[in-house]
Design a protein around this motif. Structure first.
Motif, PDB file in Angstrom:
ATOM      1  N   MET A   1       0.824  -1.191   0.000  1.00 32.80           N
ATOM      2  CA  MET A   1       0.000   0.000   0.000  1.00 32.80           C
ATOM      3  C   MET A   1       0.869   1.256   0.000  1.00 32.80           C
ATOM      4  N   ALA A   2       1.892   1.243   0.810  1.00 29.78           N
ATOM      5  CA  ALA A   2       2.789   2.394   0.878  1.00 29.78           C
ATOM      6  C   ALA A   2       3.522   2.567  -0.451  1.00 29.78           C
ATOM      7  N   PHE A   3       3.823   1.466  -1.128  1.00 38.08           N
ATOM      8  CA  PHE A   3       4.537   1.535  -2.400  1.00 38.08           C
ATOM      9  C   PHE A   3       3.688   2.211  -3.475  1.00 38.08           C
ATOM     10  N   LYS A   4       2.373   1.898  -3.508  1.00 37.04           N
ATOM     11  CA  LYS A   4       1.479   2.522  -4.492  1.00 37.04           C
ATOM     12  C   LYS A   4       1.326   4.009  -4.223  1.00 37.04           C
ATOM     13  N   THR A   5       1.253   4.410  -2.977  1.00 38.06           N
ATOM     14  CA  THR A   5       1.144   5.827  -2.631  1.00 38.06           C
ATOM     15  C   THR A   5       2.421   6.561  -3.037  1.00 38.06           C
ATOM     16  N   LEU A   6       3.569   5.928  -2.787  1.00 40.14           N
ATOM     17  CA  LEU A   6       4.841   6.521  -3.164  1.00 40.14           C
ATOM     18  C   LEU A   6       4.965   6.611  -4.686  1.00 40.14           C
ATOM     19  N   GLN A   7       4.516   5.587  -5.378  1.00 39.28           N
ATOM     20  CA  GLN A   7       4.570   5.572  -6.840  1.00 39.28           C
ATOM     21  C   GLN A   7       3.650   6.652  -7.424  1.00 39.28           C
ATOM     22  N   THR A   8       2.461   6.795  -6.885  1.00 40.31           N
ATOM     23  CA  THR A   8       1.513   7.819  -7.331  1.00 40.31           C
ATOM     24  C   THR A   8       2.077   9.214  -7.084  1.00 40.31           C
ATOM     25  N   SER A   9       2.657   9.434  -5.929  1.00 39.65           N
ATOM     26  CA  SER A   9       3.245  10.734  -5.597  1.00 39.65           C
ATOM     27  C   SER A   9       4.401  11.057  -6.539  1.00 39.65           C
ATOM     28  N   PHE A  10       5.205  10.059  -6.840  1.00 40.98           N
ATOM     29  CA  PHE A  10       6.332  10.260  -7.742  1.00 40.98           C
ATOM     30  C   PHE A  10       5.850  10.617  -9.152  1.00 40.98           C
ATOM     31  N   CYS A  11       4.830   9.940  -9.640  1.00 36.03           N
ATOM     32  CA  CYS A  11       4.277  10.235 -10.971  1.00 36.03           C
ATOM     33  C   CYS A  11       3.695  11.641 -11.023  1.00 36.03           C
ATOM     34  N   LEU A  12       3.001  12.016  -9.971  1.00 34.46           N
ATOM     35  CA  LEU A  12       2.414  13.351  -9.902  1.00 34.46           C
ATOM     36  C   LEU A  12       3.512  14.417  -9.881  1.00 34.46           C
ATOM     37  N   LEU A  13       4.553  14.196  -9.090  1.00 31.06           N
ATOM     38  CA  LEU A  13       5.667  15.127  -9.016  1.00 31.06           C
ATOM     39  C   LEU A  13       6.385  15.230 -10.371  1.00 31.06           C
ATOM     40  N   LEU A  15       5.039  14.699 -13.387  1.00 33.73           N
ATOM     41  CA  LEU A  15       4.164  15.437 -14.303  1.00 33.73           C
ATOM     42  C   LEU A  15       4.215  16.941 -14.039  1.00 33.73           C
ATOM     43  N   ILE A  16       4.217  17.326 -12.783  1.00 33.36           N
ATOM     44  CA  ILE A  16       4.275  18.746 -12.429  1.00 33.36           C
ATOM     45  C   ILE A  16       5.597  19.354 -12.879  1.00 33.36           C
ATOM     46  N   SER A  17       6.694  18.634 -12.645  1.00 29.70           N
ATOM     47  CA  SER A  17       7.999  19.185 -13.030  1.00 29.70           C
ATOM     48  C   SER A  17       8.141  19.287 -14.549  1.00 29.70           C
ATOM     49  N   ILE A  18       7.610  18.321 -15.279  1.00 35.71           N
ATOM     50  CA  ILE A  18       7.661  18.393 -16.747  1.00 35.71           C
ATOM     51  C   ILE A  18       6.808  19.560 -17.244  1.00 35.71           C
ATOM     52  N   GLY A  19       5.641  19.730 -16.664  1.00 37.47           N
ATOM     53  CA  GLY A  19       4.772  20.856 -17.043  1.00 37.47           C
ATOM     54  C   GLY A  19       5.431  22.193 -16.765  1.00 37.47           C
ATOM     55  N   LEU A  20       6.058  22.335 -15.613  1.00 37.27           N
ATOM     56  CA  LEU A  20       6.752  23.585 -15.289  1.00 37.27           C
ATOM     57  C   LEU A  20       7.929  23.826 -16.228  1.00 37.27           C
ATOM     58  N   HIS A  21       8.605  22.763 -16.592  1.00 39.89           N
ATOM     59  CA  HIS A  21       9.731  22.895 -17.505  1.00 39.89           C
ATOM     60  C   HIS A  21       9.275  23.475 -18.847  1.00 39.89           C
ATOM     61  N   PHE A  22       8.171  22.964 -19.393  1.00 44.84           N
ATOM     62  CA  PHE A  22       7.687  23.463 -20.677  1.00 44.84           C
ATOM     63  C   PHE A  22       7.141  24.877 -20.566  1.00 44.84           C
ATOM     64  N   ILE A  23       6.473  25.191 -19.483  1.00 48.01           N
ATOM     65  CA  ILE A  23       5.920  26.545 -19.313  1.00 48.01           C
ATOM     66  C   ILE A  23       7.037  27.566 -19.200  1.00 48.01           C
ATOM     67  N   THR A  24       8.008  27.321 -18.346  1.00 50.24           N
ATOM     68  CA  THR A  24       9.096  28.276 -18.178  1.00 50.24           C
ATOM     69  C   THR A  24      10.041  28.258 -19.366  1.00 50.24           C
ATOM     70  N   GLY A  25      10.196  27.125 -20.008  1.00 53.12           N
ATOM     71  CA  GLY A  25      11.065  27.035 -21.184  1.00 53.12           C
ATOM     72  C   GLY A  25      10.548  27.870 -22.321  1.00 53.12           C
ATOM     73  N   LYS A  26       9.252  27.851 -22.590  1.00 53.23           N
ATOM     74  CA  LYS A  26       8.672  28.646 -23.671  1.00 53.23           C
ATOM     75  C   LYS A  26       8.752  30.130 -23.345  1.00 53.23           C
TER      76      LYS A  26
END
Length: 123
Positions: A1-13, A15-26
């Motif tokens: 259970m803890a592994f799925k929560t950690l995996q979900t948090s990592f995926c969310l983090l 996605l956010i970092s990739i989105g910020l990279h494209f926004i600030t990069g443009k």
């Protein structure tokens, strides 16, 4: 259970970092674009009879000013678009409806016409 929560948090983090990279990069890329005008130095006027040809380049995303490039007999010169001669050339260019085949009309010198005299009314 803890592994799925950690995996979900990592995926969310991720996605956010990739989105910020494209926004600030443009945004950074848009601010770093320099003007790419052909005319660096401009002159106020040139003798009409020395002009062989001309090009008028309208404002565009890369250059935020109207450019008038004159072809003289031995060199090219940029004319200030805000000068008296530049405004006359632009006005004529618009009057002939941007037709490159008729642009020589704008280079013809106006012949000196005799001034009209005012007639006085007789009482």
């Amino acid at each position: 259970m803890a592994f799925k929560t950690l995996q979900t948090s990592f995926c969310l983090l991720l996605l956010i970092s990739i989105g910020l990279h494209f926004i600030t990069g443009k945004r950074t890329a848009a601010m770093s674009i320099r003007e790419k005008c052909e005319c660096v130095e401009e002159t106020g006027s040139v003798q009409w009879k020395k002009i062989k040809d001309y090009r008028i380049i309208q404002k565009d995303p890369l250059c935020n000013k109207v450019q008038i490039i004159l072809q003289l007999s031995e060199k090219q010169v940029c004319l200030n678009a805000d000068s008296k001669q530049g405004k006359k050339l632009q006005k004529c260019w618009k009057r002939i409806k941007l037709n490159p085949q008729r642009k020589k009309v704008c280079l013809q010198l106006k012949k000196n016409r005799p001034k009209k005299t005012k007639k006085t009314k007789k009482l």
